[in-house]
Design a protein around this motif. Structure first.
Motif, PDB file in Angstrom:
ATOM      1  N   ILE A   1      17.885  20.635  -3.573  1.00 47.08           N
ATOM      2  CA  ILE A   1      16.504  20.662  -3.076  1.00 47.08           C
ATOM      3  C   ILE A   1      15.631  21.498  -4.009  1.00 47.08           C
ATOM      4  N   GLU A   2      16.162  22.620  -4.463  1.00 48.51           N
ATOM      5  CA  GLU A   2      15.403  23.475  -5.386  1.00 48.51           C
ATOM      6  C   GLU A   2      15.093  22.731  -6.683  1.00 48.51           C
ATOM      7  N   LEU A   3      16.087  22.007  -7.189  1.00 42.57           N
ATOM      8  CA  LEU A   3      15.880  21.259  -8.430  1.00 42.57           C
ATOM      9  C   LEU A   3      14.894  20.112  -8.218  1.00 42.57           C
ATOM     10  N   LEU A   4      15.014  19.421  -7.089  1.00 42.10           N
ATOM     11  CA  LEU A   4      14.075  18.350  -6.773  1.00 42.10           C
ATOM     12  C   LEU A   4      12.658  18.889  -6.657  1.00 42.10           C
ATOM     13  N   SER A   5      12.517  20.057  -6.049  1.00 41.42           N
ATOM     14  CA  SER A   5      11.197  20.670  -5.902  1.00 41.42           C
ATOM     15  C   SER A   5      10.549  20.915  -7.255  1.00 41.42           C
ATOM     16  N   GLU A   6      11.339  21.369  -8.219  1.00 35.67           N
ATOM     17  CA  GLU A   6      10.802  21.605  -9.567  1.00 35.67           C
ATOM     18  C   GLU A   6      10.398  20.289 -10.230  1.00 35.67           C
TER      19      GLU A   6
ATOM     20  N   ARG B   1       5.704  12.652  -4.033  1.00 37.93           N
ATOM     21  CA  ARG B   1       5.808  11.456  -4.879  1.00 37.93           C
ATOM     22  C   ARG B   1       7.030  11.578  -5.778  1.00 37.93           C
ATOM     23  N   GLY B   2       7.883  10.582  -5.714  1.00 34.47           N
ATOM     24  CA  GLY B   2       9.126  10.592  -6.475  1.00 34.47           C
ATOM     25  C   GLY B   2      10.291  11.198  -5.730  1.00 34.47           C
ATOM     26  N   SER B   3      10.067  11.699  -4.510  1.00 31.64           N
ATOM     27  CA  SER B   3      11.158  12.332  -3.764  1.00 31.64           C
ATOM     28  C   SER B   3      12.301  11.348  -3.523  1.00 31.64           C
ATOM     29  N   ALA B   4      11.961  10.092  -3.239  1.00 31.16           N
ATOM     30  CA  ALA B   4      12.990   9.060  -3.071  1.00 31.16           C
ATOM     31  C   ALA B   4      13.152   8.218  -4.321  1.00 31.16           C
ATOM     32  N   ASP B   5      12.047   7.958  -4.991  1.00 34.15           N
ATOM     33  CA  ASP B   5      12.033   7.064  -6.158  1.00 34.15           C
ATOM     34  C   ASP B   5      11.371   7.769  -7.342  1.00 34.15           C
TER      35      ASP B   5
ATOM     36  N   LYS C   1      13.241  10.985  -8.260  1.00 35.19           N
ATOM     37  CA  LYS C   1      13.593  12.322  -8.739  1.00 35.19           C
ATOM     38  C   LYS C   1      14.741  12.959  -7.957  1.00 35.19           C
ATOM     39  N   SER C   2      14.957  12.521  -6.715  1.00 36.85           N
ATOM     40  CA  SER C   2      16.124  13.012  -5.982  1.00 36.85           C
ATOM     41  C   SER C   2      17.396  12.585  -6.699  1.00 36.85           C
ATOM     42  N   ASN C   3      17.403  11.376  -7.231  1.00 37.96           N
ATOM     43  CA  ASN C   3      18.558  10.910  -8.002  1.00 37.96           C
ATOM     44  C   ASN C   3      18.698  11.646  -9.324  1.00 37.96           C
ATOM     45  N   VAL C   4      17.564  11.952  -9.965  1.00 36.20           N
ATOM     46  CA  VAL C   4      17.625  12.742 -11.209  1.00 36.20           C
ATOM     47  C   VAL C   4      18.306  14.074 -10.935  1.00 36.20           C
ATOM     48  N   ALA C   5      17.875  14.759  -9.879  1.00 33.82           N
ATOM     49  CA  ALA C   5      18.444  16.067  -9.535  1.00 33.82           C
ATOM     50  C   ALA C   5      19.930  15.951  -9.225  1.00 33.82           C
ATOM     51  N   ALA C   6      20.300  14.941  -8.433  1.00 33.50           N
ATOM     52  CA  ALA C   6      21.697  14.788  -8.032  1.00 33.50           C
ATOM     53  C   ALA C   6      22.593  14.457  -9.212  1.00 33.50           C
TER      54      ALA C   6
ATOM     55  N   ILE D   1      16.943  14.823   3.644  1.00 31.97           N
ATOM     56  CA  ILE D   1      17.655  16.006   3.135  1.00 31.97           C
ATOM     57  C   ILE D   1      19.141  15.907   3.440  1.00 31.97           C
ATOM     58  N   GLU D   2      19.486  15.372   4.608  1.00 35.53           N
ATOM     59  CA  GLU D   2      20.885  15.268   5.013  1.00 35.53           C
ATOM     60  C   GLU D   2      21.684  14.434   4.019  1.00 35.53           C
ATOM     61  N   SER D   3      21.095  13.338   3.559  1.00 40.07           N
ATOM     62  CA  SER D   3      21.809  12.500   2.587  1.00 40.07           C
ATOM     63  C   SER D   3      21.738  13.097   1.189  1.00 40.07           C
ATOM     64  N   LEU D   4      20.624  13.737   0.871  1.00 37.88           N
ATOM     65  CA  LEU D   4      20.468  14.300  -0.472  1.00 37.88           C
ATOM     66  C   LEU D   4      21.464  15.416  -0.745  1.00 37.88           C
ATOM     67  N   LYS D   5      21.759  16.200   0.262  1.00 40.02           N
ATOM     68  CA  LYS D   5      22.620  17.363   0.020  1.00 40.02           C
ATOM     69  C   LYS D   5      24.051  16.978  -0.358  1.00 40.02           C
ATOM     70  N   ILE D   6      24.498  15.761   0.012  1.00 42.30           N
ATOM     71  CA  ILE D   6      25.853  15.342  -0.372  1.00 42.30           C
ATOM     72  C   ILE D   6      25.839  14.456  -1.624  1.00 42.30           C
ATOM     73  N   LEU D   7      24.649  14.077  -2.087  1.00 39.62           N
ATOM     74  CA  LEU D   7      24.560  13.107  -3.171  1.00 39.62           C
ATOM     75  C   LEU D   7      25.228  13.564  -4.472  1.00 39.62           C
ATOM     76  N   PRO D   8      25.032  14.819  -4.939  1.00 42.04           N
ATOM     77  CA  PRO D   8      25.716  15.224  -6.180  1.00 42.04           C
ATOM     78  C   PRO D   8      27.232  15.108  -6.088  1.00 42.04           C
ATOM     79  N   GLU D   9      27.779  15.466  -4.939  1.00 41.84           N
ATOM     80  CA  GLU D   9      29.228  15.403  -4.758  1.00 41.84           C
ATOM     81  C   GLU D   9      29.706  13.945  -4.707  1.00 41.84           C
TER      82      GLU D   9
END
Length: 437
Positions: free
Chosen positions: A4-9, A99-103, A105-110, A419-427
């Motif tokens: 979340i911190e990385l996505l925020s940046e 903007r970009g949270s779903a499309d 940048k969340s994937n970039v962070a993960a 957020i619930e799905s994002l937090k497991i995405l990197p793993e």
């Protein structure tokens, strides 16, 4: 939570891609991605093409097994439609808006975090990664990377294009085409009453502005409604204005000034514009044959209109599971010959781009499904509505899927990621990579 911190940046960078207004994503965002990776001991390079940037790198040794790809550019915003600041990540409950949270940048962070963890391991093969800045306008950087890997005999066996939604592996996606129809203005003066009406988008099931997600019979497109309105009256168009953003973004509303002929004042109307707008209904219902099965079939949406130098131009977004630009031209030309013979038609597509069509029994699909079950996510592979950069790799035989977290309002106001799905995405990305390696 680190992701979340990385996505925020990442969201703080206004990486709007809007060539119609001469706006390109700034280089500060790819610099941030490269520098962050470097701080973790991961080397990467900046690739520049025509003022657009990508970050590319490799970890591991031996044969390339897997490529991760995601994009950091975003579509334009209508700020007045947003309830939050688009370029600040705003958390409300389980949703993170921006903007970009779903499309996408969340994937970039993960992917960045997954690559960091994989870089600490002794991998049985190479993992490639790329973050591009022009996906929203066609993906020339992804095409360049695919060509470069092909030339260097460095193509991976598998690809996870982290540009999906819903925590479900996307195994089919259509190819995108663009059609531009131009007609000359034809001004005449007619007596009648000048009127004005506004047509608005209605997406009652899935809130989005993405053209590929538009579903006829469920959603209401303002330009198609406008066309139907003119076709069933004797009204004549005077002018058209609307919230036009991009050829693959459905406008939220359009306003038509028109004349009701009869007693009244003399008003200058535009017969050329009237014919163009009336032709929208048959154009979007064109019978174009695709090559392979698609849940969404062939979709045609009229999303961008402009008027300059005495000409009106309408741009159509076309999606289909096929390559046939010639077939599209033939069918659209036939419709125009019946409705506006003088219209100029240009159909474009990237000849080097294919479509995504991966069998559900492929190892990459099974590996993703197995991993998701480990996180109590029981899902099936699906078709994604929009095109994605995986289409530049599938023609070379790379087995690919598209994937991403749950979220909504892609290309629309108040875009969000779960957020619930994002937090497991990197793993998830890390574990799938290890299965494939």
């Amino acid at each position: 939570m680190e992701v979340i911190e990385l996505l925020s940046e990442l969201v703080k960078f206004d990486t709007t891609n809007d060539p119609g207004r001469g706006i390109k994503p700034p280089k500060e965002c790819p610099h941030f991605i490269r520098d962050t990776l470097a701080s973790w001991g991961i080397e990467s390079e900046l690739i520049e093409r025509n003022g657009y940037y990508a970050v590319y790198g490799e970890i591991g040794k031996g044969k390339p097994k897997l490529l991760f790809m995601a994009h950091f550019d975003v579509v334009p915003v209508n700020r007045e439609e947003w309830e939050t600041e688009p370029f600040e990540l705003t958390i409300k409950g389980d949703k993170a808006y921006g903007r970009g949270s779903a499309d996408d940048k969340s994937n970039v962070a993960a992917v960045m975090l997954a690559v960091r963890e994989l870089s600490k391991m002794d991998l049985n093969g190479k993992v490639l990664f790329a973050f591009t800045g022009d996906e929203e306008i066609g993906g020339a950087l992804a095409m360049h990377i695919a060509e470069r890997l092909k030339e260097r005999e460095n193509l991976p066996e598998y690809m996870i294009n982290a540009d999906g939604i819903g925590m479900r592996p996307i195994i089919r996606r259509r190819k995108g085409f663009g059609a531009s129809i131009t007609v000359p203005a034809e001004k005449v003066t007619i007596k009648g009453i000048l009127k004005e009406t506004t047509f608005k988008i209605n997406t009652p099931v899935i809130e989005t502005r993405h053209a590929a997600y538009f579903l006829p019979g469920v959603d209401t497109h303002p330009m198609i409604s406008l066309s139907h309105f003119l076709r069933n009256t004797n009204f004549i168009a005077v002018s058209l204005e609307g919230r036009f953003l991009k050829s693959n973004v459905v406008p939220s509303e359009v306003t038509l000034k028109y004349l009701e002929p009869g007693e009244g004042e003399n008003v200058e109307v535009d017969l050329g514009l009237t014919k163009l707008l009336r032709a929208i209904v048959p154009l979007v219902r064109a019978s174009i044959k695709s090559e392979k099965y698609s849940d969404y079939g062939v979709s045609i949406t009229p999303n961008l209109y402009s008027s300059q130098n005495g000409k009106h131009t309408l741009k159509l977004d076309i999606r289909m599971m096929g390559y046939s630009q010639v077939e599209i031209e033939k069918v659209l030309r036939e419709i125009l010959d019946f409705n506006i013979p003088e219209a100029e038609l240009i159909v474009k597509s990237n000849e080097k781009a294919g479509y995504l069509f991966t069998h559900p029994e492929e190892r990459i699909v099974r590996s993703m499904l197995e991993t998701l079950r480990e996180f109590s996510e029981s899902v099936e592979p699906v078709e994604g509505p929009g095109a994605a950069d995986s289409r530049f790799f599938t023609p070379y035989g790379v087995k690919a899927i598209d994937f991403g977290p749950k979220g909504g309002n892609i290309h629309g106001p108040n875009e969000y990621v779960s957020i619930e799905s994002l937090k497991i995405l990197p793993e998830v990305y890390k574990k799938v990579a290890l299965k494939l390696l």
